[in-house]
Design a protein around this motif. Sequence first.
Motif, short mmCIF file in Angstrom:
data_model
loop_
_atom_site.label_atom_id
_atom_site.label_comp_id
_atom_site.label_asym_id
_atom_site.label_seq_id
_atom_site.Cartn_x
_atom_site.Cartn_y
_atom_site.Cartn_z
N TYR A 360 0.85 -1.21 0.00
CA TYR A 360 0.00 0.00 0.00
C TYR A 360 0.87 1.24 0.00
N LYS A 361 1.83 1.23 0.95
CA LYS A 361 2.64 2.45 1.13
C LYS A 361 3.41 2.77 -0.13
N LYS A 362 3.94 1.73 -0.77
CA LYS A 362 4.69 1.97 -2.01
C LYS A 362 3.79 2.61 -3.06
N TYR A 363 2.59 2.07 -3.19
CA TYR A 363 1.66 2.64 -4.17
C TYR A 363 1.31 4.08 -3.80
N PHE A 364 1.01 4.30 -2.55
CA PHE A 364 0.56 5.63 -2.15
C PHE A 364 1.68 6.65 -2.31
N ASP A 365 2.93 6.23 -2.06
CA ASP A 365 4.07 7.13 -2.29
C ASP A 365 4.15 7.45 -3.78
#
Length: 600
Positions: A360-365
């Motif tokens: 998730y975090k990678k995508y959101f970044d």
Amino acid sequence: MSQQNYPESQLYRIRHSAAHIMAQAVLEFYPKAKYTIGPPVENGFYYDFELPEALKEEDLAKIEKRMRQIIAGQHAFQKRVLSAEQARQIFKDQPYKLELIEGLEKGGFDEYGNPLDVKPEISIYQHDTFTDLCRGPHVENSKQINPSAIKLMSIAGAYWRGDENNKMLTRIYGTAWEKPDDLKHYLQMLEEAKKRDHRKLGKELDIFVFDDEVGPGLPLWLPNGGIMIEALEDLAKEMEEDAGYSRVRTPHLTKEDLFLRSGHLPYYAESMYPPMELEGVKYYVKPMNCPMHHKIFGARPRSYRDLPIRLAEYGTCYRYEKSGELFGLMRVRSMQMNDAHIYCSEEQFEQEFMGVIDLYKKYFDLFGIEKFVMRLSLHSKAGLGKKYVDNERLWLKTEDMVRRAMQNGNVPFVEVADEAAFYGPKIDVQIWSAIGREFTLATNQVDFAVPERFDLKFVNSKGEDEIPLCIHRAPLSTHERMIGFLIEHYAGAFPAWLCPEQVRVIPITDGQNEYALQVAAQLKAQGVRVRADLGSERMNAKIRAAQLMKVPYMLVLGANEQEAGQVSLRVRDGSQQNNIPLDEFIARIKDRIARRASEL
RNA sequence: GCCCUCAUAGCUCAGUAGGUAGAGCACACCCUUGGUAAGGGUGAGGUCAUGGGUUCAAAUCCCAUUGAGGGCUCCA
């Protein structure tokens, strides 16, 4: 949200009092109306009434006008605490109020149904001719409300106590601010928000359409939308490959038996398209991919050495959302889900679950998504057996597993009851559409129930059969909701890697048409999505057209560029760089796209 | 599904005392060959969402259906 102190703020009092004043005005026009509750909300207030006749939008003006007169009367708001008996006397003709008084008397809940620790006192607020059952707070005097900073917004239907089995009431929404300028800014903000609404931009940018003959909630992706979908699938494929997922494919249809086994039919039948029957066998169009993935897991004997097994698929699902629930691309009836199911042992759970959160975090970044809330969605005792698998012990256990995993990973989250999947708790990523409606974008769910129903097992290190846990996850949501969200997030100005058209080549005169085609061909050979605009318009008009379509790079080619084998670059933000060698531009744009860079 | 609102050309919209439709943009053709957000002309386009009804006459009034929007309920 810095709304922590909202209930203590003057603005809250203004809105609450405006709601009372509105109720007074409505009762003056409709003396037979029954009034219910009218709280302040995020940007204003509402009040719910049962009216003897339908209220029309045009009636709002006269109510608003009367409100201003009442405000001008400089009426004091006075509180009085009284007994339930006294309250019943005052509201003897108001059945909804009597119901509220009964609830207050029993204790445990306030008048809006929120749980309370202490038994609330019963109080009324009175101003002018209007008396309401209310705990406040209010302004001291109506003169503290600026009559030029209030506005009635809309009429809506709302079920009494939010229950669709109850009577539908008429709700009037209003907004109120301290100063007229605040109201003006709020209304301007609403206008701005409409401009980035994905339904409007999706049409303008040729991304998707709906067609009456195809059906509501069934979007048709235009070529531009198709390109975006493929860009997202490429992204997911790369990320999931790195994270150790395997890709699978499953059919859109299955026999009824599968959904009976999974347990979806009793819980989910309302949201499924009705079955089709052939040769005595019922088939359903799938509303989710899980049962098929379970079947793939179960298709072979599994050892603990094989775990975790991560099965991924952009699966197409169909859900019969009720007609009033559809909303552009955000809520549709056909959807392609960035789905995967991870089968793991209990010991592996935390690492696997947090691995998904990392994704998730990678995508959101990558997308620069900052405004979201992670929500731990819990079960509700009240719904056990009805909405949720009936096993309180496993609910508490898995909820705690998720809670601890999130805490150990230092990932902030909020907890909300009665939002779980029927088979387990989940972390939902909540986002807001341009017009402020809340949606779950991505989800990460624990399933402690369904693997057992599918008789899924693996042989553990002691040689015993063990039932795996299943994690259901969809970090990129569905194509529909994700693209709907991204359109609004970027206001249509996508980073180059996502743009349907990355480069527009604009010859200044038709003397450069040949060169423009050459440049376009070279870019295309390098995998760049490019179009040469050879129309008879002037260059300025072509630039305008490209700007309106939010094309990130415009190459303006005149005689000078042609002679030197160069391009003049106009970036979507309006900046210009002249006389760049074509090779240099190609290298640069390829780099930006390969990195999925946000900068242009 | 429920309450309210709405539906005119591909798009954005005019068309209120009922008298069989109009603009801008986009599109096609012609002229224009122009340096960073709209050059000019001509033309093509609509059985006014669909089906009933009222009327001598309906885009306009009434009813139903379909679809859309704002909410409620429900959810990726």
